[in-house]
Motif scaffolding. Structure first.
Motif, PDB file in Angstrom:
ATOM      1  N   GLN A  23       5.258  19.377  11.191  1.00  0.00           N
ATOM      2  CA  GLN A  23       3.886  19.885  11.195  1.00  0.00           C
ATOM      3  C   GLN A  23       2.878  18.748  11.402  1.00  0.00           C
ATOM      4  OE1 GLN A  23       3.017  22.430   7.828  1.00  0.00           O
ATOM      5  NE2 GLN A  23       5.019  23.396   7.931  1.00  0.00           N
ATOM      6  N   GLY A  24       3.378  17.562  11.746  1.00  0.00           N
ATOM      7  CA  GLY A  24       2.505  16.428  12.029  1.00  0.00           C
ATOM      8  C   GLY A  24       2.161  15.566  10.836  1.00  0.00           C
ATOM      9  N   ILE A  25       2.765  15.831   9.686  1.00  0.00           N
ATOM     10  CA  ILE A  25       2.451  15.063   8.476  1.00  0.00           C
ATOM     11  C   ILE A  25       2.921  13.621   8.610  1.00  0.00           C
ATOM     12  CG2 ILE A  25       2.935  14.853   6.001  1.00  0.00           C
ATOM     13  CD1 ILE A  25       3.021  17.983   5.984  1.00  0.00           C
ATOM     14  N   LEU A  35       9.004   6.106   4.370  1.00  0.00           N
ATOM     15  CA  LEU A  35       8.248   7.278   4.795  1.00  0.00           C
ATOM     16  C   LEU A  35       9.110   8.496   4.547  1.00  0.00           C
ATOM     17  CD1 LEU A  35       6.039   8.878   6.411  1.00  0.00           C
ATOM     18  CD2 LEU A  35       7.283   8.217   8.482  1.00  0.00           C
ATOM     19  N   VAL A  36       8.548   9.477   3.908  1.00  0.00           N
ATOM     20  CA  VAL A  36       9.284  10.727   3.715  1.00  0.00           C
ATOM     21  C   VAL A  36       8.293  11.884   3.697  1.00  0.00           C
ATOM     22  CG1 VAL A  36       9.313  10.606   1.189  1.00  0.00           C
ATOM     23  CG2 VAL A  36      11.077  11.889   2.365  1.00  0.00           C
ATOM     24  N   VAL A  37       8.710  12.967   4.330  1.00  0.00           N
ATOM     25  CA  VAL A  37       7.948  14.208   4.337  1.00  0.00           C
ATOM     26  C   VAL A  37       8.839  15.284   3.744  1.00  0.00           C
ATOM     27  CG1 VAL A  37       6.854  15.954   5.813  1.00  0.00           C
ATOM     28  CG2 VAL A  37       6.578  13.524   6.340  1.00  0.00           C
ATOM     29  N   ASP A  38       8.248  16.144   2.958  1.00  0.00           N
ATOM     30  CA  ASP A  38       8.983  17.248   2.345  1.00  0.00           C
ATOM     31  C   ASP A  38       9.717  18.024   3.443  1.00  0.00           C
ATOM     32  OD1 ASP A  38       9.777  19.709   1.183  1.00  0.00           O
ATOM     33  OD2 ASP A  38       8.111  19.642  -0.221  1.00  0.00           O
ATOM     34  N   ASP A  92       0.852  -1.185   0.000  1.00  0.00           N
ATOM     35  CA  ASP A  92       0.000   0.000   0.000  1.00  0.00           C
ATOM     36  C   ASP A  92       0.888   1.235   0.000  1.00  0.00           C
ATOM     37  OD1 ASP A  92      -2.658  -1.305   0.409  1.00  0.00           O
ATOM     38  OD2 ASP A  92      -1.718  -1.947   2.287  1.00  0.00           O
ATOM     39  N   VAL A  93       0.495   2.237  -0.761  1.00  0.00           N
ATOM     40  CA  VAL A  93       1.205   3.519  -0.785  1.00  0.00           C
ATOM     41  C   VAL A  93       0.170   4.615  -0.614  1.00  0.00           C
ATOM     42  CG1 VAL A  93       2.743   5.054  -2.071  1.00  0.00           C
ATOM     43  CG2 VAL A  93       2.928   2.572  -2.383  1.00  0.00           C
ATOM     44  N   TRP A  94       0.419   5.475   0.354  1.00  0.00           N
ATOM     45  CA  TRP A  94      -0.458   6.616   0.592  1.00  0.00           C
ATOM     46  C   TRP A  94       0.347   7.904   0.515  1.00  0.00           C
ATOM     47  CZ3 TRP A  94      -0.865   2.312   3.821  1.00  0.00           C
ATOM     48  CH2 TRP A  94      -2.081   1.616   3.756  1.00  0.00           C
ATOM     49  N   VAL A  95      -0.354   8.977   0.231  1.00  0.00           N
ATOM     50  CA  VAL A  95       0.260  10.302   0.232  1.00  0.00           C
ATOM     51  C   VAL A  95      -0.521  11.201   1.165  1.00  0.00           C
ATOM     52  CG1 VAL A  95       1.178  10.098  -2.109  1.00  0.00           C
ATOM     53  CG2 VAL A  95      -1.069  11.140  -1.762  1.00  0.00           C
ATOM     54  N   PHE A  96       0.176  12.210   1.673  1.00  0.00           N
ATOM     55  CA  PHE A  96      -0.481  13.278   2.421  1.00  0.00           C
ATOM     56  C   PHE A  96      -0.719  14.398   1.422  1.00  0.00           C
ATOM     57  CE2 PHE A  96      -0.898  16.905   5.216  1.00  0.00           C
ATOM     58  CZ  PHE A  96      -1.689  16.393   6.236  1.00  0.00           C
ATOM     59  N   LEU A 114       0.575  10.214   8.666  1.00  0.00           N
ATOM     60  CA  LEU A 114       0.755   9.074   7.761  1.00  0.00           C
ATOM     61  C   LEU A 114       0.942   7.782   8.542  1.00  0.00           C
ATOM     62  CD1 LEU A 114       3.044  10.812   5.133  1.00  0.00           C
ATOM     63  CD2 LEU A 114       0.809   9.776   4.637  1.00  0.00           C
ATOM     64  N   VAL A 115       1.780   7.811   9.583  1.00  0.00           N
ATOM     65  CA  VAL A 115       2.021   6.605  10.382  1.00  0.00           C
ATOM     66  C   VAL A 115       0.741   6.175  11.097  1.00  0.00           C
ATOM     67  CG1 VAL A 115       3.284   5.650  12.357  1.00  0.00           C
ATOM     68  CG2 VAL A 115       4.496   7.006  10.633  1.00  0.00           C
ATOM     69  N   GLU A 116      -0.009   7.121  11.622  1.00  0.00           N
ATOM     70  CA  GLU A 116      -1.257   6.772  12.307  1.00  0.00           C
ATOM     71  C   GLU A 116      -2.252   6.138  11.338  1.00  0.00           C
ATOM     72  OE1 GLU A 116      -2.387  10.395  14.280  1.00  0.00           O
ATOM     73  OE2 GLU A 116      -1.100   9.959  16.008  1.00  0.00           O
ATOM     74  N   HIS A 117      -2.265   6.606  10.098  1.00  0.00           N
ATOM     75  CA  HIS A 117      -3.133   6.003   9.089  1.00  0.00           C
ATOM     76  C   HIS A 117      -2.740   4.542   8.852  1.00  0.00           C
ATOM     77  CE1 HIS A 117      -5.783   5.918   5.596  1.00  0.00           C
ATOM     78  NE2 HIS A 117      -4.823   5.217   5.008  1.00  0.00           N
ATOM     79  N   VAL A 118      -1.457   4.300   8.702  1.00  0.00           N
ATOM     80  CA  VAL A 118      -0.966   2.940   8.481  1.00  0.00           C
ATOM     81  C   VAL A 118      -1.242   2.067   9.706  1.00  0.00           C
ATOM     82  CG1 VAL A 118       1.139   1.574   8.117  1.00  0.00           C
ATOM     83  CG2 VAL A 118       0.726   3.614   6.759  1.00  0.00           C
ATOM     84  N   TYR A 119      -1.111   2.632  10.884  1.00  0.00           N
ATOM     85  CA  TYR A 119      -1.386   1.883  12.113  1.00  0.00           C
ATOM     86  C   TYR A 119      -2.847   1.428  12.147  1.00  0.00           C
ATOM     87  CZ  TYR A 119      -1.746   0.709  17.059  1.00  0.00           C
ATOM     88  OH  TYR A 119      -1.974   0.058  18.246  1.00  0.00           O
ATOM     89  N   GLN A 120      -3.759   2.275  11.697  1.00  0.00           N
ATOM     90  CA  GLN A 120      -5.172   1.893  11.655  1.00  0.00           C
ATOM     91  C   GLN A 120      -5.394   0.718  10.691  1.00  0.00           C
ATOM     92  OE1 GLN A 120      -7.661   2.841  13.718  1.00  0.00           O
ATOM     93  NE2 GLN A 120      -5.936   3.830  14.750  1.00  0.00           N
ATOM     94  N   VAL A 121      -4.677   0.717   9.585  1.00  0.00           N
ATOM     95  CA  VAL A 121      -4.772  -0.406   8.648  1.00  0.00           C
ATOM     96  C   VAL A 121      -4.254  -1.675   9.309  1.00  0.00           C
ATOM     97  CG1 VAL A 121      -3.972  -1.319   6.427  1.00  0.00           C
ATOM     98  CG2 VAL A 121      -4.633   1.092   6.619  1.00  0.00           C
TER      99      VAL A 121
END
Length: 141
Positions: free
Chosen positions: A88-90, A79-82, A46-50, A94-101
């Motif tokens: 800023q919590g991005i 995992l990478v954030v600009d 799975d790949v997600w973006v913010f 993202l990690v919390e989203h993956v944790y829910q999965v």
């Protein structure tokens, strides 16, 4: 409005740009396209973006790590954030989203982190991860 969503092939330029901040050998755009296409078609990845109003501020890849001798875990593969918008919590979002999965899959979430990335270790610890194992990685070409 900012939110986490599944990555699309149209995100590839922004994903490729951000991937350069991971510190690995840079892939060509063509290689990056092939990799993303493979992951998006995979039932194991799975790949997600913010997404911040059409701009990718970060991305996360997770996969089902199947083993013969132990239970399947859901593992963060990248995992990478600009860098311009970090802290800023991005990444946390993202990690919390993956944790829910992972919870939905009834498994634990795991991440491997280079021993040199001390700041990243602190990031994961703040999110409730703990160091469960130390390993050496051996490579043969």
């Amino acid at each position: 409005m900012a939110h986490v969503r599944t990555a699309k092939m149209t995100d590839i330029q922004q994903i490729h740009y951000l991937s350069n901040f991971l510190g690995y050998e840079s892939a060509s755009m063509e290689q990056a396209q092939l990799r993303l296409e493979y992951l998006l078609e995979s039932s194991n990845d799975d790949v997600w973006v913010f997404d911040q109003n059409g701009r990718v501020g970060g991305w996360i890849h997770a996969f089902k790590a199947h083993r013969v001798a132990s239970k399947m875990v859901y593992e963060i593969g990248g995992l990478v954030v600009d860098p311009q918008i970090r802290n800023q919590g991005i990444g946390k979002h993202l990690v919390e989203h993956v944790y829910q999965v992972a919870i939905e899959q009834n498994t634990e979430l795991r991440v491997r982190c280079n021993s040199k990335r001390i700041e990243t270790h602190h990031f994961y610890r703040k999110l409730g991860f703990w160091e469960s194992k130390t390993q050496h990685i051996f490579t043969k070409n």
